[in-house]
Write a protein that holds these residues in place. Sequence first.
Motif, PDB file in Angstrom:
ATOM      1  N   TYR A 160      44.754  71.769  41.536  1.00 32.51           N
ATOM      2  CA  TYR A 160      43.768  70.836  40.978  1.00 32.51           C
ATOM      3  C   TYR A 160      43.372  69.775  42.011  1.00 32.51           C
ATOM      4  CZ  TYR A 160      41.865  66.928  38.356  1.00 32.51           C
ATOM      5  OH  TYR A 160      41.076  65.884  37.932  1.00 32.51           O
ATOM      6  N   GLU A 161      44.374  69.182  42.654  1.00 30.67           N
ATOM      7  CA  GLU A 161      44.071  68.129  43.632  1.00 30.67           C
ATOM      8  C   GLU A 161      43.257  68.686  44.803  1.00 30.67           C
ATOM      9  OE1 GLU A 161      44.392  65.061  43.292  1.00 30.67           O
ATOM     10  OE2 GLU A 161      45.930  64.709  41.794  1.00 30.67           O
ATOM     11  N   TRP A 162      43.553  69.910  45.221  1.00 23.19           N
ATOM     12  CA  TRP A 162      42.805  70.499  46.327  1.00 23.19           C
ATOM     13  C   TRP A 162      41.378  70.813  45.904  1.00 23.19           C
ATOM     14  CZ3 TRP A 162      42.119  70.415  51.083  1.00 23.19           C
ATOM     15  CH2 TRP A 162      41.616  71.469  51.848  1.00 23.19           C
ATOM     16  N   ARG A 163      41.216  71.321  44.695  1.00 22.47           N
ATOM     17  CA  ARG A 163      39.857  71.591  44.208  1.00 22.47           C
ATOM     18  C   ARG A 163      39.057  70.306  44.122  1.00 22.47           C
ATOM     19  NH1 ARG A 163      36.477  74.826  45.103  1.00 22.47           N
ATOM     20  NH2 ARG A 163      37.962  76.516  44.640  1.00 22.47           N
ATOM     21  N   GLN A 164      39.681  69.230  43.661  1.00 25.94           N
ATOM     22  CA  GLN A 164      38.978  67.950  43.591  1.00 25.94           C
ATOM     23  C   GLN A 164      38.601  67.473  44.982  1.00 25.94           C
ATOM     24  OE1 GLN A 164      38.368  68.377  40.242  1.00 25.94           O
ATOM     25  NE2 GLN A 164      38.123  66.176  40.416  1.00 25.94           N
ATOM     26  N   GLY A 207      35.343  69.647  43.584  1.00 27.32           N
ATOM     27  CA  GLY A 207      35.482  69.895  42.155  1.00 27.32           C
ATOM     28  C   GLY A 207      34.447  70.862  41.613  1.00 27.32           C
ATOM     29  N   MET A 228      41.414  77.161  39.030  1.00 27.16           N
ATOM     30  CA  MET A 228      40.890  76.247  40.032  1.00 27.16           C
ATOM     31  C   MET A 228      40.057  76.962  41.090  1.00 27.16           C
ATOM     32  SD  MET A 228      41.593  73.119  39.316  1.00 27.16           S
ATOM     33  CE  MET A 228      41.386  73.429  37.573  1.00 27.16           C
ATOM     34  N   ARG A 278      46.890  63.630  46.683  1.00 30.35           N
ATOM     35  CA  ARG A 278      45.520  63.120  46.603  1.00 30.35           C
ATOM     36  C   ARG A 278      45.134  62.376  47.865  1.00 30.35           C
ATOM     37  NH1 ARG A 278      43.964  60.577  40.976  1.00 30.35           N
ATOM     38  NH2 ARG A 278      44.663  62.693  40.496  1.00 30.35           N
ATOM     39  N   ASP A 328      31.350  71.350  38.708  1.00 29.36           N
ATOM     40  CA  ASP A 328      30.427  70.623  37.840  1.00 29.36           C
ATOM     41  C   ASP A 328      30.612  71.093  36.402  1.00 29.36           C
ATOM     42  OD1 ASP A 328      29.283  69.207  39.925  1.00 29.36           O
ATOM     43  OD2 ASP A 328      27.805  70.780  40.335  1.00 29.36           O
TER      44      ASP A 328
END
Length: 241
Positions: free
Chosen positions: A154-158, A162, A27, A96, A164
């Motif tokens: 994952y949620e933090w990266r989103q 995020g 991530m 989220r 590409d």
Amino acid sequence: MSRTRFVLIQPSHAGNVGAAARAMKVMGFDDLVLVQPRWDDVLERDETLERASGATDVLRQARAVDTLDAALSGVSYVMGTVMTPRDFGPPTYAPREHLASVAPTGQGVAFLFGSERYGMRNEDVYRCHAALRIPVSPDYGSLNLAAAIQVIAYEWRQALGGFDLPPVPAPERADAAAVAGMLRHWEQALVDIGFLDPAAPKKLMPRLNQLFNRAQPTPEEIHILRGVAKAMAEAAKKPKP
């Protein structure tokens, strides 16, 4: 100021430390701090390196400290992961929901994860500005430490925007003339095998035409379909035993 830090409080399994490094790296995060780990050499143990699965650069710059104060140096917003909200503790949010509001602030953040054996202690939760509770099945809510780190990472990266994904090239589509030629080939083959009565064709060929228009076959697929039609026609010509 570190933008994102993952803090493991008293981790007891070396493999989880390696898996945490892997979860972070995929991530795009690399700041890992361990507070009073069970093993002094946990960052170099064989199980740690094996479970890191190539994320050894994260392990090389990770550090072990004696206190949570040391782990949080340079961090301005702290979030702890909990299964059960604490009385008198910080407000509890789904990741989220909350991380989307934190991301635009530009603050250095830390995510705290408790020991595999007993989770986060109350005194550590009280240090947090917010508690994060991952929505899980009410029938079984036990998440492995590394799995929980992967979800939060994952949620933090989103929330941060995020990654590409590389564009997927569109497959080449056969042109209308190729489809029409294939359909003529199939029409004759279907007549040869007795499936299509040319005196009463009904709507079979228009329906097949629409089917292949929806399928948008590639030139290679048109070639395969013509091969099928050729095989049907040849089989129809063979004398029956």
